[in-house]
Scaffold this motif. Sequence first.
Motif, PDB file in Angstrom:
ATOM      1  N   ALA A  41       0.853  -1.188   0.000  1.00 14.49           N
ATOM      2  CA  ALA A  41       0.000   0.000   0.000  1.00 14.49           C
ATOM      3  C   ALA A  41       0.887   1.235   0.000  1.00 14.49           C
ATOM      4  O   ALA A  41       1.739   1.389   0.880  1.00 14.49           O
ATOM      5  CB  ALA A  41      -0.918   0.008   1.218  1.00 14.49           C
ATOM      6  N   ALA A  42       0.701   2.100  -0.993  1.00 19.25           N
ATOM      7  CA  ALA A  42       1.430   3.366  -1.076  1.00 19.25           C
ATOM      8  C   ALA A  42       0.435   4.491  -0.787  1.00 19.25           C
ATOM      9  O   ALA A  42      -0.540   4.673  -1.519  1.00 19.25           O
ATOM     10  CB  ALA A  42       2.056   3.531  -2.450  1.00 19.25           C
ATOM     11  N   VAL A  43       0.688   5.247   0.270  1.00 21.80           N
ATOM     12  CA  VAL A  43      -0.310   6.152   0.835  1.00 21.80           C
ATOM     13  C   VAL A  43       0.297   7.536   1.060  1.00 21.80           C
ATOM     14  O   VAL A  43       1.437   7.648   1.531  1.00 21.80           O
ATOM     15  CB  VAL A  43      -0.822   5.586   2.180  1.00 21.80           C
ATOM     16  CG1 VAL A  43      -1.754   6.558   2.867  1.00 21.80           C
ATOM     17  CG2 VAL A  43      -1.506   4.234   1.961  1.00 21.80           C
ATOM     18  N   GLN A  44      -0.482   8.571   0.752  1.00 21.00           N
ATOM     19  CA  GLN A  44      -0.079   9.936   1.093  1.00 21.00           C
ATOM     20  C   GLN A  44      -1.143  10.573   1.969  1.00 21.00           C
ATOM     21  O   GLN A  44      -2.333  10.444   1.712  1.00 21.00           O
ATOM     22  CB  GLN A  44       0.105  10.789  -0.165  1.00 21.00           C
ATOM     23  CG  GLN A  44       1.253  10.366  -1.059  1.00 21.00           C
ATOM     24  CD  GLN A  44       1.425  11.286  -2.244  1.00 21.00           C
ATOM     25  OE1 GLN A  44       1.196  12.492  -2.152  1.00 21.00           O
ATOM     26  NE2 GLN A  44       1.835  10.734  -3.376  1.00 21.00           N
ATOM     27  N   TYR A  45      -0.704  11.249   3.005  1.00 17.31           N
ATOM     28  CA  TYR A  45      -1.522  11.969   4.001  1.00 17.31           C
ATOM     29  C   TYR A  45      -2.976  11.479   4.073  1.00 17.31           C
ATOM     30  O   TYR A  45      -3.907  12.127   3.628  1.00 17.31           O
ATOM     31  CB  TYR A  45      -1.458  13.481   3.789  1.00 17.31           C
ATOM     32  CG  TYR A  45      -1.508  14.027   2.379  1.00 17.31           C
ATOM     33  CD1 TYR A  45      -2.696  14.072   1.644  1.00 17.31           C
ATOM     34  CD2 TYR A  45      -0.365  14.556   1.797  1.00 17.31           C
ATOM     35  CE1 TYR A  45      -2.740  14.602   0.376  1.00 17.31           C
ATOM     36  CE2 TYR A  45      -0.387  15.097   0.525  1.00 17.31           C
ATOM     37  CZ  TYR A  45      -1.585  15.128  -0.177  1.00 17.31           C
ATOM     38  OH  TYR A  45      -1.623  15.661  -1.433  1.00 17.31           O
ATOM     39  N   PRO A  46      -3.188  10.315   4.714  1.00 18.99           N
ATOM     40  CA  PRO A  46      -4.512   9.685   4.709  1.00 18.99           C
ATOM     41  C   PRO A  46      -5.582  10.475   5.460  1.00 18.99           C
ATOM     42  O   PRO A  46      -5.361  10.989   6.551  1.00 18.99           O
ATOM     43  CB  PRO A  46      -4.261   8.338   5.387  1.00 18.99           C
ATOM     44  CG  PRO A  46      -3.048   8.560   6.222  1.00 18.99           C
ATOM     45  CD  PRO A  46      -2.195   9.522   5.454  1.00 18.99           C
ATOM     46  N   PHE A  47      -6.720  10.552   4.836  1.00 15.94           N
ATOM     47  CA  PHE A  47      -7.971  11.063   5.404  1.00 15.94           C
ATOM     48  C   PHE A  47      -8.631   9.922   6.181  1.00 15.94           C
ATOM     49  O   PHE A  47      -8.166   8.785   6.154  1.00 15.94           O
ATOM     50  CB  PHE A  47      -8.826  11.509   4.215  1.00 15.94           C
ATOM     51  CG  PHE A  47     -10.148  12.154   4.510  1.00 15.94           C
ATOM     52  CD1 PHE A  47     -10.259  13.219   5.385  1.00 15.94           C
ATOM     53  CD2 PHE A  47     -11.290  11.733   3.840  1.00 15.94           C
ATOM     54  CE1 PHE A  47     -11.489  13.840   5.602  1.00 15.94           C
ATOM     55  CE2 PHE A  47     -12.516  12.342   4.048  1.00 15.94           C
ATOM     56  CZ  PHE A  47     -12.618  13.397   4.930  1.00 15.94           C
TER      57      PHE A  47
END
Length: 322
Positions: A202-208
């Motif tokens: 999983a590649a994630v940026q600043y998760p909501f």
Amino acid sequence: MPILDMPVEKLKEYTGTNPKPDDFDLYWERALAELDGTDPDPEWIPADFKAPSADCYDLYYTGVRNARIHAKVLVPKVHKDKMPALVNFHGYTGNCGNWTDKLSYAGAGFVTAAMDCRGQGGRSEDTGQVKGNTMHGHIIRGLDDEPDNLLMRNIFLDAAELARILMDMPDVDADKVGVFGVSQGGGLSLACAALEPRIARAAVQYPFLSDYRRVWELDMAQNAYEELQSYFKFFDPLHEREEEVYRRLGYIDVHNLAPRIRGKVQMAVTLMDNICPPSTQFAAYNAITAPKELQIYPDFGHEFLPGQEDRAFRFLMEMLEG
């Protein structure tokens, strides 16, 4: 450096504020049982968009509560062995985007899918039918109904269902399926990886969708999280139900789901983010017990992160090496 939230040393230790309901695991077992009993009945429609490297399809499938969900899927035209696959999730209120956004991954050999969240800006159905407030957003939709009717629960399950559909494709290697996304897309990537433990990366940026109570305590319940404030103003102005509200939101809080993730996670966090506060991002990251790596962007908010998309591409490409 400037501090929007708390010092980095504290962020690296922060474990979250929003409560986790006592029956959290039973709640998601029940939800996954509902998903198991749902026939996705996928329909693959050749898209009008054509590309030399991939066959493009509009995929429609049935999610829980009988909603037909739409996704764009690109299948590489040339491959020798079973292919890896990726699922992309979009930002809050948006849609799955253009076909061209996905061509780099399809060209690299990934079956690539992008889901339209039900009830947002794409072509998925929202079968709704909840009691109570539906104003100003999806986090609070179903909050005054039974917990099983929370809309975000159903969107999380739609995400897991799409991953399962790709894993069941005869030309896909089910052990090499990843997810990626930014903001809401990051939160949904974490939720999908938690609910479908076969997700490899999983590649994630600043998760909501993480640590709702912390957002409210920081007085950042505005912009994407505005509905938290509007809910209390309209339906509980004295905060007499505050504990109950945040406990119920805990069912759809990705920092509570994160310990279920088994695949490797790459996360980029932004220390000047006034939409998804840094501590809420760290709450999700710190809860992950699977292998993980972190990139910290000290001067950035909820915005484009230089180099991060390339870094995510390399991270997801590593699935091809195993």
